[in-house]
Design an enzyme around this catalytic site. Structure first.
Site, PDB file in Angstrom:
ATOM      1  CG  ASP A   1     -17.638 -22.219  49.281  1.00 29.67           C
ATOM      2  OD1 ASP A   1     -18.579 -21.449  49.026  1.00 29.67           O
ATOM      3  OD2 ASP A   1     -16.768 -22.545  48.445  1.00 29.67           O
TER       4      ASP A   1
ATOM      5  NE  ARG B   1     -28.389 -31.635  33.112  1.00 33.45           N
ATOM      6  CZ  ARG B   1     -27.084 -31.542  33.277  1.00 33.45           C
ATOM      7  NH1 ARG B   1     -26.569 -31.086  34.406  1.00 33.45           N
ATOM      8  NH2 ARG B   1     -26.257 -31.918  32.312  1.00 33.45           N
TER       9      ARG B   1
ATOM     10  CG  HIS C   1     -25.662 -37.798  34.651  1.00 28.93           C
ATOM     11  ND1 HIS C   1     -24.309 -37.715  34.407  1.00 28.93           N
ATOM     12  CD2 HIS C   1     -25.856 -37.333  35.893  1.00 28.93           C
ATOM     13  CE1 HIS C   1     -23.702 -37.239  35.471  1.00 28.93           C
ATOM     14  NE2 HIS C   1     -24.619 -36.984  36.391  1.00 28.93           N
TER      15      HIS C   1
ATOM     16  CG  LEU D   1     -21.939 -35.688  44.108  1.00 30.67           C
ATOM     17  CD1 LEU D   1     -23.404 -36.100  44.137  1.00 30.67           C
ATOM     18  CD2 LEU D   1     -21.185 -36.566  43.117  1.00 30.67           C
TER      19      LEU D   1
ATOM     20  CG  ASP E   1     -25.533 -36.072  39.394  1.00 35.08           C
ATOM     21  OD1 ASP E   1     -26.575 -36.000  38.719  1.00 35.08           O
ATOM     22  OD2 ASP E   1     -24.398 -36.222  38.889  1.00 35.08           O
TER      23      ASP E   1
ATOM     24  CE1 TYR F   1     -17.915 -28.700  35.234  1.00 30.95           C
ATOM     25  CE2 TYR F   1     -17.680 -29.817  33.127  1.00 30.95           C
ATOM     26  CZ  TYR F   1     -18.113 -29.813  34.432  1.00 30.95           C
ATOM     27  OH  TYR F   1     -18.739 -30.923  34.950  1.00 30.95           O
TER      28      TYR F   1
ATOM     29  CE  LYS G   1     -16.457 -31.141  37.688  1.00 28.77           C
ATOM     30  NZ  LYS G   1     -16.892 -31.964  38.824  1.00 28.77           N
TER      31      LYS G   1
ATOM     32  CB  THR H   1     -17.139 -34.221  33.450  1.00 29.22           C
ATOM     33  OG1 THR H   1     -17.768 -33.869  32.213  1.00 29.22           O
ATOM     34  CG2 THR H   1     -15.956 -33.288  33.639  1.00 29.22           C
TER      35      THR H   1
ATOM     36  CD  GLU I   1     -17.522 -30.109  28.282  1.00 26.08           C
ATOM     37  OE1 GLU I   1     -18.356 -30.274  27.372  1.00 26.08           O
ATOM     38  OE2 GLU I   1     -16.579 -29.303  28.189  1.00 26.08           O
TER      39      GLU I   1
ATOM     40  CB  ALA J   1     -18.752 -28.900  40.088  1.00 30.01           C
ATOM     41  CD  GLN J   2     -19.776 -22.866  36.706  1.00 32.06           C
ATOM     42  OE1 GLN J   2     -20.971 -23.161  36.543  1.00 32.06           O
ATOM     43  NE2 GLN J   2     -18.922 -22.863  35.709  1.00 32.06           N
ATOM     44  CB  SER J   3     -22.107 -28.342  37.228  1.00 28.49           C
ATOM     45  OG  SER J   3     -23.408 -27.789  37.208  1.00 28.49           O
TER      46      SER J   3
HETATM   47  P1  NAP Z   1     -25.572 -29.303  39.770  1.00 31.79           P
HETATM   48  O1  NAP Z   1     -27.011 -29.702  39.744  1.00 31.79           O
HETATM   49  O2  NAP Z   1     -25.167 -28.049  39.111  1.00 31.79           O
HETATM   50  O3  NAP Z   1     -25.112 -29.262  41.307  1.00 31.79           O
HETATM   51  C1  NAP Z   1     -23.913 -28.679  41.688  1.00 31.79           C
HETATM   52  C2  NAP Z   1     -23.855 -28.603  43.194  1.00 31.79           C
HETATM   53  O4  NAP Z   1     -22.594 -28.018  43.576  1.00 31.79           O
HETATM   54  C3  NAP Z   1     -24.935 -27.735  43.839  1.00 31.79           C
HETATM   55  O5  NAP Z   1     -25.406 -28.372  45.005  1.00 31.79           O
HETATM   56  C4  NAP Z   1     -24.186 -26.468  44.215  1.00 31.79           C
HETATM   57  O6  NAP Z   1     -24.721 -25.808  45.330  1.00 31.79           O
HETATM   58  C5  NAP Z   1     -22.827 -27.061  44.596  1.00 31.79           C
HETATM   59  N1  NAP Z   1     -21.749 -26.082  44.627  1.00 31.79           N
HETATM   60  C6  NAP Z   1     -21.358 -25.233  43.634  1.00 31.79           C
HETATM   61  N2  NAP Z   1     -20.335 -24.483  44.039  1.00 31.79           N
HETATM   62  C7  NAP Z   1     -20.046 -24.851  45.318  1.00 31.79           C
HETATM   63  C8  NAP Z   1     -19.093 -24.435  46.270  1.00 31.79           C
HETATM   64  N3  NAP Z   1     -18.199 -23.466  46.024  1.00 31.79           N
HETATM   65  N4  NAP Z   1     -19.087 -25.034  47.488  1.00 31.79           N
HETATM   66  C9  NAP Z   1     -19.993 -25.995  47.778  1.00 31.79           C
HETATM   67  N5  NAP Z   1     -20.934 -26.429  46.921  1.00 31.79           N
HETATM   68  C10 NAP Z   1     -20.950 -25.857  45.695  1.00 31.79           C
HETATM   69  O7  NAP Z   1     -24.671 -30.469  39.127  1.00 31.79           O
HETATM   70  P2  NAP Z   1     -25.019 -32.020  38.848  1.00 31.79           P
HETATM   71  O8  NAP Z   1     -25.563 -32.136  37.471  1.00 31.79           O
HETATM   72  O9  NAP Z   1     -25.746 -32.570  40.008  1.00 31.79           O
HETATM   73  O10 NAP Z   1     -23.548 -32.631  38.770  1.00 31.79           O
HETATM   74  C11 NAP Z   1     -22.904 -33.145  39.942  1.00 31.79           C
HETATM   75  C12 NAP Z   1     -21.414 -33.201  39.694  1.00 31.79           C
HETATM   76  O11 NAP Z   1     -21.149 -34.061  38.595  1.00 31.79           O
HETATM   77  C13 NAP Z   1     -20.754 -31.877  39.338  1.00 31.79           C
HETATM   78  O12 NAP Z   1     -19.462 -31.893  39.883  1.00 31.79           O
HETATM   79  C14 NAP Z   1     -20.673 -31.904  37.815  1.00 31.79           C
HETATM   80  O13 NAP Z   1     -19.617 -31.076  37.370  1.00 31.79           O
HETATM   81  C15 NAP Z   1     -20.401 -33.374  37.593  1.00 31.79           C
HETATM   82  N6  NAP Z   1     -20.860 -33.936  36.329  1.00 31.79           N
HETATM   83  C16 NAP Z   1     -22.148 -33.754  35.922  1.00 31.79           C
HETATM   84  C17 NAP Z   1     -22.586 -34.339  34.750  1.00 31.79           C
HETATM   85  C18 NAP Z   1     -24.005 -34.173  34.272  1.00 31.79           C
HETATM   86  O14 NAP Z   1     -24.255 -34.412  33.088  1.00 31.79           O
HETATM   87  N7  NAP Z   1     -24.951 -33.813  35.140  1.00 31.79           N
HETATM   88  C19 NAP Z   1     -21.701 -35.123  33.976  1.00 31.79           C
HETATM   89  C20 NAP Z   1     -20.394 -35.298  34.445  1.00 31.79           C
HETATM   90  C21 NAP Z   1     -19.986 -34.722  35.625  1.00 31.79           C
HETATM   91  P3  NAP Z   1     -25.735 -24.536  45.232  1.00 31.79           P
HETATM   92  O15 NAP Z   1     -27.096 -25.132  45.341  1.00 31.79           O
HETATM   93  O16 NAP Z   1     -25.330 -23.721  46.399  1.00 31.79           O
HETATM   94  O17 NAP Z   1     -25.463 -23.865  43.920  1.00 31.79           O
HETATM   95  O1  G4F Z   2     -26.610 -29.118  28.247  1.00 33.64           O
HETATM   96  P1  G4F Z   2     -25.277 -28.499  28.073  1.00 33.64           P
HETATM   97  O2  G4F Z   2     -25.097 -27.134  28.620  1.00 33.64           O
HETATM   98  O3  G4F Z   2     -24.239 -29.541  28.666  1.00 33.64           O
HETATM   99  P2  G4F Z   2     -22.672 -29.768  28.455  1.00 33.64           P
HETATM  100  O4  G4F Z   2     -21.992 -28.548  28.003  1.00 33.64           O
HETATM  101  O5  G4F Z   2     -22.520 -30.978  27.607  1.00 33.64           O
HETATM  102  O6  G4F Z   2     -22.194 -30.070  29.948  1.00 33.64           O
HETATM  103  C1  G4F Z   2     -22.901 -30.982  30.781  1.00 33.64           C
HETATM  104  O7  G4F Z   2     -22.379 -32.271  30.603  1.00 33.64           O
HETATM  105  C2  G4F Z   2     -21.006 -32.431  31.036  1.00 33.64           C
HETATM  106  C3  G4F Z   2     -20.630 -33.881  30.748  1.00 33.64           C
HETATM  107  O8  G4F Z   2     -20.130 -33.981  29.433  1.00 33.64           O
HETATM  108  C4  G4F Z   2     -20.926 -32.097  32.505  1.00 33.64           C
HETATM  109  F1  G4F Z   2     -19.659 -32.310  32.944  1.00 33.64           F
HETATM  110  C5  G4F Z   2     -21.350 -30.661  32.726  1.00 33.64           C
HETATM  111  O9  G4F Z   2     -21.312 -30.373  34.120  1.00 33.64           O
HETATM  112  C6  G4F Z   2     -22.778 -30.500  32.219  1.00 33.64           C
HETATM  113  O10 G4F Z   2     -23.623 -31.268  33.034  1.00 33.64           O
HETATM  114  O11 G4F Z   2     -24.911 -28.439  26.516  1.00 33.64           O
HETATM  115  C7  G4F Z   2     -24.975 -29.590  25.701  1.00 33.64           C
HETATM  116  C8  G4F Z   2     -24.755 -29.191  24.250  1.00 33.64           C
HETATM  117  C9  G4F Z   2     -23.539 -28.281  24.009  1.00 33.64           C
HETATM  118  O12 G4F Z   2     -22.855 -28.719  22.875  1.00 33.64           O
HETATM  119  C10 G4F Z   2     -24.141 -26.902  23.744  1.00 33.64           C
HETATM  120  O13 G4F Z   2     -23.369 -26.065  22.886  1.00 33.64           O
HETATM  121  O14 G4F Z   2     -25.887 -28.429  23.815  1.00 33.64           O
HETATM  122  C11 G4F Z   2     -25.435 -27.329  23.056  1.00 33.64           C
HETATM  123  N1  G4F Z   2     -26.462 -26.285  23.072  1.00 33.64           N
HETATM  124  C12 G4F Z   2     -27.112 -25.827  21.968  1.00 33.64           C
HETATM  125  N2  G4F Z   2     -27.963 -24.855  22.327  1.00 33.64           N
HETATM  126  C13 G4F Z   2     -26.892 -25.608  24.142  1.00 33.64           C
HETATM  127  C14 G4F Z   2     -27.843 -24.694  23.665  1.00 33.64           C
HETATM  128  N3  G4F Z   2     -26.567 -25.707  25.445  1.00 33.64           N
HETATM  129  C15 G4F Z   2     -27.216 -24.882  26.313  1.00 33.64           C
HETATM  130  N4  G4F Z   2     -26.928 -24.998  27.622  1.00 33.64           N
HETATM  131  N5  G4F Z   2     -28.134 -23.960  25.887  1.00 33.64           N
HETATM  132  C16 G4F Z   2     -28.482 -23.826  24.576  1.00 33.64           C
HETATM  133  O15 G4F Z   2     -29.314 -22.986  24.218  1.00 33.64           O
END
Ligand code: NAP
Ligand code: G4F
Length: 340
Positions: free
Chosen positions: A56, A182, A177, A78, A13, A147, A151, A123, A125, A80-82
C-alpha cells in the site's frame, strides 16, 4: 531481462503499461492492495504473467519489501486516489496516498536500489486555474482540488529527490486520458456507458454536472508509451503529455451519442440545460447540480512539443477514434451481459 515494478497495476494505465512492458520482454511486478474479495481489476486477463506483491502506498515497509522482492530496474508510480471529486470527501486519504505515498516509494528506492529509474504520474490538474494557454512544462501551477494539491507535492518531491540524491526520477504531466478500461465515475466513461444504456433501452436520461468544462482528452494506450520513453533517456526530466486539442464535456456528449446514431438538440442554459434526442424529442441528457465541484478546472489544453521533440512521442489515437472505441465497447459489453 529488465524488471519493472508498477504501483496502481489494477488501474486503467497500470493495465496498458503492463501489456506494453510484457510485450517488450520485461519481468513485471505489481503492487496490489489486499481486499476482502480478490480483484485483479483491469489486469485480470494477464494476471498469470504478473508477479503480484501486496503493498500500500501509505505503508513504507510494504514498499521497501516490494523493492526487495522485485529488484526493479524501473518503477512506475501510478497508484493514486485518482478521482478529483472524491478528493473533497477524503482530503487526508488523498494526501496520504497521492502526496506522502510518493515519498514512501522514493525512500524505498533510495534504501533498496538507488539506481532504479522512477516515473511519477503527475497530472494536468496541477495547472488548475490555468495561468497560460496552452499549458507546458514551464507554466506555473495553481491546483484547484485536494487531489491537485497532493499531486503537486508528489511532483516536487520527485524533482527534489532527483536533485538531492541524483536519482533518475521523472514526472510525466499527463493530461486526461481515457479508454475502454476507464472507471465509470469519470465523465467520459460515464457518458459512453449511458449512451450504450440509452441506445439499448436500459436508461432514460444521463445526468451530468458542468457541461462547459474543457478537457484535452487522449487514449491511455498512447500515454503509457510516453511513460516508458521517459525512463529510456540519458537524463531524467519532466514532460507534458497531451493532444493539444480541447473540447467541452457537451462536445464529448455529442460525439458519443453520434457514435450510436443519436443526434442531440440542446435547449436551455445553466442548470436548466437539457439535450433532446432530435429523432424522438425525448430528453436524454440533463444537468444535475450534485455533480458540480466546489472549485472547477475550466480549461485544460497541453502543449506536448517537448515530448515530441525529445522523446519522439506521438499521439496515435484521435479524439473521434477514442470516443468510438469507448462507445462500441460499452454497447458490446451491455449487449452481451458483460458489463460490471
Ligand atoms: P485508476 O484507474 O484510478 O488507478 C489507480 C490505481 O491506484 C488502482 O490500481 C488502485 O488500486 C491504486 N491505488 C489507489 N490507492 C492505493 C493505495 N493506497 N496503495 C496502492 N495502490 C493504490 O487511475 P489511472 O487513470 O490509471 O491513473 C494512473 C495514475 O495517473 C494515477 O496516479 C492518476 O492520478 C494519474 N493520472 C491520471 C490521468 C488520467 O487522465 N487517467 C491523468 C493524469 C494523471 P485499487 O484497484 O486497489 O483501487
Ligand atoms: O472525468 P473527470 O472526473 O476528470 P478530471 O476531474 O478532469 O480528472 C481526471 O483527469 C486528471 C488530469 O487532468 C487526472 F489527474 C485525474 O486523475 C482524472 O483522471 O471530469 C472531467 C470534467 C470536470 O470538469 C467535471 O466537472 O467533467 C466535468 N463533469 C461534468 N459532469 C463531470 C460530470 N465529471 C464527472 N466525473 N461526472 C459528471 O457527471
Amino acid at each position: 531481462m529488465k524488471k519493472a515494478l508498477i504501483t496502481g497495476i489494477t488501474g486503467q494505465d497500470g493495465s496498458y503499461l503492463s501489456e506494453l512492458l510484457l510485450e517488450k520482454g520485461y519481468e513485471v511486478y505489481g503492487i496490489m492492495r489486499r481486499k476482502s474479495v480478490v480483484d485483479y481489476g483491469n489486469v485480470e486477463h494477464i494476471k498469470d504473467k504478473i508477479n503480484f506483491i501486496y503493498a500500500d502506498m501509505t505503508d513504507v515497509i510494504s514498499l521497501i519489501n516490494a523493492m526487495k522482492i522485485s529488484q526493479a530496474d524501473e518503477v512506475y508510480n501510478l497508484a493514486a486516489q485518482s478521482f478529483v471529486a472524491t478528493s473533497w470527501e477524503q482530503p487526508l486519504a488523498t494526501a496520504d496516498i497521492d502526496a506522502l505515498g510518493v515519498t514512501n516509494m522514493l525512500e524505498a528506492i533510495r534504501t533498496v536500489k538507488p539506481d532504479a529509474r522512477f516515473y511519477q504520474a503527475s497530472t494536468s490538474e496541477m495547472f488548475g486555474l490555468v495561468q497560460e494557454i496552452p499549458q507546458k512544462e514551464t507554466t506555473p501551477f495553481y491546483p484547484r482540488s485536494p487531489y491537485g494539491v497532493a499531486k503537486l507535492y508528489g511532483h516536487w518531491i520527485t524533482k527534489n529527490y532527483r536533485e538531492s540524491y541524483n536519482l533518475y526520477a521523472c514526472s510525466g504531466i499527463l493530461f486526461n486520458h481515457e479508454s475502454e478500461r476507464r472507471g465509470k465515475e469519470f465523465v467520459t466513461r460515464k457518458i459512453t456507458d449511458a449512451v450504450a444504456k440509452i441506445k439499448l433501452g436500459k436508461l432514460d436520461c444521463l445526468e451530468l454536472g458542468n457541461l462547459d468544462s474543457k478537457r484535452d482528452w487522449g487514449h491511455s494506450m498512447d500515454y503509457v508509451k510516453a511513460m516508458w520513453l521517459m525512463l529510456q533517456q540519458d537524463e531524467p526530466d519532466d514532460y507534458v503529455i497531451a493532444t493539444n486539442e480541447t473540447r467541452t464535456v457537451r462536445e464529448f456528449v455529442d460525439a458519443a451519442f453520434n457514435c450510436a446514431g443519436i443526434e442531440i438538440e440542446w435547449n436551455g442554459s445553466g442548470i436548466n440545460e437539457f439535450g433532446k434526442d432530435k429523432a424522438t424529442g425525448k430528453t436524454i441528457v440533463k444537468v444535475n447540480p450534485k455533480f458540480f465541484r466546489p472549485a472547477e478546472v475550466d480549461i485544460l489544453i497541453g502543449d506536448p512539443a517537448k515530448a515530441e521533440n525529445k522523446l519522439g512521442w506521438r499521439r496515435e489515437i484521435s479524439f473521434n477514434e477514442l470516443v468510438e472505441r469507448m462507445v462500441k465497447n460499452d454497447i458490446y459489453l451491455l449487449s452481451n451481459g458483460l458489463e460490471k
